[in-house]
Design a protein around this motif. Structure first.
Motif, PDB file in Angstrom:
ATOM      1  N   LEU A 108       1.128 -92.731  17.942  1.00 59.30           N
ATOM      2  CA  LEU A 108      -0.161 -92.684  17.265  1.00 59.30           C
ATOM      3  C   LEU A 108      -0.412 -94.066  16.667  1.00 59.30           C
ATOM      4  N   VAL A 109      -1.569 -94.605  16.951  1.00 63.27           N
ATOM      5  CA  VAL A 109      -1.890 -95.904  16.359  1.00 63.27           C
ATOM      6  C   VAL A 109      -2.691 -95.663  15.096  1.00 63.27           C
ATOM      7  N   MET A 110      -2.185 -96.174  13.996  1.00 63.60           N
ATOM      8  CA  MET A 110      -2.855 -95.947  12.727  1.00 63.60           C
ATOM      9  C   MET A 110      -3.205 -97.283  12.088  1.00 63.60           C
ATOM     10  N   ASN A 111      -4.424 -97.359  11.633  1.00 69.91           N
ATOM     11  CA  ASN A 111      -4.877 -98.586  11.011  1.00 69.91           C
ATOM     12  C   ASN A 111      -4.684 -98.485   9.497  1.00 69.91           C
ATOM     13  N   MET A 112      -4.088 -99.518   8.930  1.00 68.85           N
ATOM     14  CA  MET A 112      -3.920 -99.554   7.474  1.00 68.85           C
ATOM     15  C   MET A 112      -4.561-100.829   6.982  1.00 68.85           C
ATOM     16  N   GLY A 113      -5.624-100.705   6.260  1.00 68.34           N
ATOM     17  CA  GLY A 113      -6.278-101.888   5.740  1.00 68.34           C
ATOM     18  C   GLY A 113      -7.428-102.311   6.634  1.00 68.34           C
ATOM     19  N   LEU A 122       2.912 -95.490  15.465  1.00 71.33           N
ATOM     20  CA  LEU A 122       3.842 -94.528  14.875  1.00 71.33           C
ATOM     21  C   LEU A 122       4.415 -93.585  15.920  1.00 71.33           C
TER      22      LEU A 122
END
Lengths: 322, 387
Positions: free
Chosen positions: B20-25, B41
């Motif tokens: 899972l690709v998760m964007n933070m910021g 992730l």
């Protein structure tokens, strides 16, 4: 019939009012811990109208539904989340005879219904169609499954001591000595109960599903306005419910000199609530794997051993003789 | 290292992985400004991490070429706005190095004094925000955060009395300092550092006896000595990995050689080691502050006449690199002068920028919750990263 409906209506409103003011208590308490003043401006003295102002603010806020959300699931989730938290109050005796239904399996009902909460929580996380929310819902399932077990086991210890599943009988069994004062077993069980309580309420240090520094706000990141308020209400209601349970199981419920029974009961519930709040505002959050490890490797075996020890003790003639 | 291959697999959707690709910021509670991480992730575990910077780019170096030597120190504050005194100092040191300008002893001592107070204030902010990352704004983290801000306020009040500003000071100027200590300031300063000293004990008591804090920080984000040297990190990060390097000792500037202080070093290289290094630095800084105030020489605070116009300071042709030990590590300033009142070219070496390069090396393999813990222990300030 009419009388029951009326009683339920009154109880519901009283509980919601108490819970609303618990947020105020927590904010003031946390503020004292952090050398702040806390809410002060709305209502004199000491900003006592703040919870009402918060509720009104959330009521008139815009309700936003994400474009790609699973709408029925998303909209239903706050209600499903709130319902079990309110239902648990049906079986809680606030004072002798003051309660909706003093079931003879009261504690079983409580535990069964309160763990339904997870359904609403997962619906919220899933329906939002948000990666943070999904991750949080995933963590929630992990955590609640892990902590429901030790929670139930610790709740069974007073049941063993009192020899009944009925909450009012458990309280009556503490007439001579509160269960928390029972040598060793009482204190250990109480500590285990508090730990499991914090975990099942998802509060720091076990608040990995809210985790605002990682997951922003977890499963409720997409909720706004009244839906957010419902979720918040559900959390605090659940917390109050579990505090009430703690007061019934370990602190002797309504028993106490001088004050009326319900006042003693609320004071004891408040004590547990503040204990949990104290922990919340002085700990940092621990990681998901560490939380699971703590539950399965430490808390569960420890509570099981404790339960067996209690069993032996009762079998040897200790405990309450009914 | 951007793991582009790993991401390609996910985006094209083959390979059967459940990543899972998760964007933070850049807008995230723990972005410490405007940092963006693209996390890949596997469940809760991070498989790869891409970092994106540049959201706070303000053309600082170009701006430095359009402002005179008299004007720029106040602007240099804005590179690292959490430790404004540090970058100002690096800039004026570079200019002084080219122009071979002497600085009076009193000014040198004052520079050390404010640099150390700035380190205390900056570390206060670091500890507070890091605990926010660890414990959340709705938990014990917020408690530590508010305590730290209470102490930082003491230092900011001192700076306000000294320069009139609370965040961006313009205290240093070529040839010395712009302000002398006001009356009664020294006593007030000693009282403040005494209070901070006591409060640091309280923090340590609160955190180090707390199992939750220990399990979140120990053995998390381990930077080996070799990796630290290879990537070129500096400051408390480097010292947390067992390298004893501090510009104040290894390449002393502004009379640091006159003072007796220790360089705290920890060998574990994890978040906890970095925490320990910074906590000890608090104490060493307090020691230096006391030492400076004890033996502050009398005399002028600048070797140059007071400023009357912005073009007054001219630096002869030449170039120089000056570096100082900021709270986050080596802050360097490279200036090329052409004899005019403005530098021909200037370049910053931001400590946060270099330190941030360690993240992709240590983050993969950790859990999501550890990302914020590691990120906070690196203590980046994005004004300095993006400039």
């Amino acid at each position: 019939m009419m009388r029951d409906v009326l009683a339920a209506f009154v109880l519901l409103n009283v509980v919601v009012l108490i819970v609303t003011y618990l947020t105020y208590v927590e904010r003031k308490f946390a503020a004292r811990m952090q050398s702040r003043i806390g809410p002060y401006r709305v209502g004199r003295p000491h900003g006592w109208l703040q919870p009402i102002a918060d509720a009104i603010k959330l009521l008139i806020k815009e309700d936003i539904v994400p474009a790609l959300a699973d709408r029925p699931v998303y909209n239903l989730a706050p209600i499903v989340f709130l319902l079990p938290s309110l239902l648990i109050f049906a079986t809680i005796p606030f004072a002798p005879g003051l309660g909706l239904a003093d079931l003879n399996i009261g504690i079983l009902f409580f535990l069964a219904v309160s763990s339904l909460e997870i359904v609403g929580l997962f619906m919220g996380g899933w329906g939002s169609n948000n990666k943070y929310a999904l991750l949080s819902a995933m963590r929630a399932v992990n955590q609640i499954i892990s902590y429901e077990v030790p929670f139930v086991v610790t709740a069974l210890i007073p049941v063993l001591l009192a020899g009944s599943l009925k909450l009012s009988t458990i309280v009556q069994a503490q007439e001579g000595l509160w269960f928390v004062a029972y040598p060793v077993i009482g204190q250990l069980a109480f500590v285990a109960f508090i730990v499991a309580t914090i975990a099942s309420e998802n509060r720091v240090p076990f608040d990995i599903l809210e985790a605002e520094s990682e997951l922003v706000a977890g499963f409720r990141v997409e909720y706004s306005g009244m839906k957010f308020a419902l979720i918040q209400l559900a959390e605090y209601t659940h917390m109050f419910g579990v505090s009430c349970l703690g007061a019934l199981l370990f602190l002797g419920g309504w028993l106490g000199p001088g004050l009326p029974g319900w006042a003693w009961f609320l004071l004891k519930a408040l004590f547990i609530f503040l204990l949990v709040t104290w922990v919340r505002w002085s700990f940092v959050r621990i990681r998901v794997d560490q939380i699971l490890g703590l539950s399965w490797k430490v808390l569960l075996p420890a509570t099981l051993v404790l339960l067996m020890a209690t069993g032996f003790w009762v079998a040897l003639g200790g405990g309450h003789v009914a | 290292m951007p793991d582009l291959e790993a991401r390609k697999v996910i985006e094209l959707g083959y390979g059967g992985s459940e990543r899972l690709v998760m964007n933070m910021g850049p807008q995230h509670p723990s972005a410490h400004g405007v940092f963006r991480m693209i996390l890949t992730l596997e469940g809760e575990t991070i498989a790869a991490m891409d970092s994106v910077i540049g959201y706070l780019h303000r053309c600082h170096e170009k701006l430095g070429e359009t402002l005179t030597y008299a004007q720029y120190p106040s602007i240099a504050s804005k590179t690292d706005y959490v430790a404004a005194m540090t970058s100002e100092l690096a800039y004026v040191l570079a200019a002084e190095k080219i122009g071979k300008i002497d600085v009076p002893k009193r000014a040198q001592y004052l520079r050390v004094l404010v640099a150390e107070l700035q380190r205390i204030a900056s570390h206060c902010l670091w500890l507070g925000t890091w605990c926010l990352d660890l414990g959340g704004a709705l938990g014990g983290g917020a408690t530590v955060f508010l305590y730290c801000f209470r102490e930082r306020e003491l230092v900011l009040d001192l700076f306000e009395a000294l320069t009139g500003a609370r965040l961006l000071y313009g205290f240093h100027q070529v040839g010395g300092t712009r302000y002398d200590l006001p009356e009664g300031w020294a006593t007030r300063c000693l009282e403040s550092v005494k209070r901070i000293d006591q409060r640091i004990d309280e923090y340590e008591e609160m955190l180090e006896a707390n199992t939750a804090f220990l399990v979140r920080t120990q053995a998390v984000g381990v930077v080996s000595r070799e990796l630290a040297q290879e990537v070129g990190i500096a400051g408390p990060l480097l010292r947390g990995s067992g390298v004893e390097f501090d510009i104040r000792k290894n390449d002393p500037y502004s009379s640091y050689a006159d003072f007796d202080f220790k360089i705290p070093v920890e060998t574990a290289g994890d978040c906890y080691a970095r925490y320990r290094v910074r906590m000890q630095e608090f104490r060493e800084s307090i020691k230096i502050v006391r030492h400076v105030l004890d033996g502050l020489p009398a005399g002028p605070i600048s070797s140059r006449p007071a400023l009357k116009s912005v073009g007054q300071v001219r630096i002869p042709k030449g170039e120089a690199y000056a570096r100082v030990e900021g709270p986050r590590g080596e802050v360097g300033c490279y200036v090329v002068a052409d004899g005019s009142p403005k530098p021909y070219r200037m370049k910053w070496r931001g400590a946060s920028f270099s330190n941030l390069a360690i993240l992709p090396h240590i983050v993969p393999g950790h859990k999501v919750a550890d990302v914020v813990a590691i990120m906070g222990s690196v203590d980046p300030v994005f004004g300095e990263v993006d400039r």
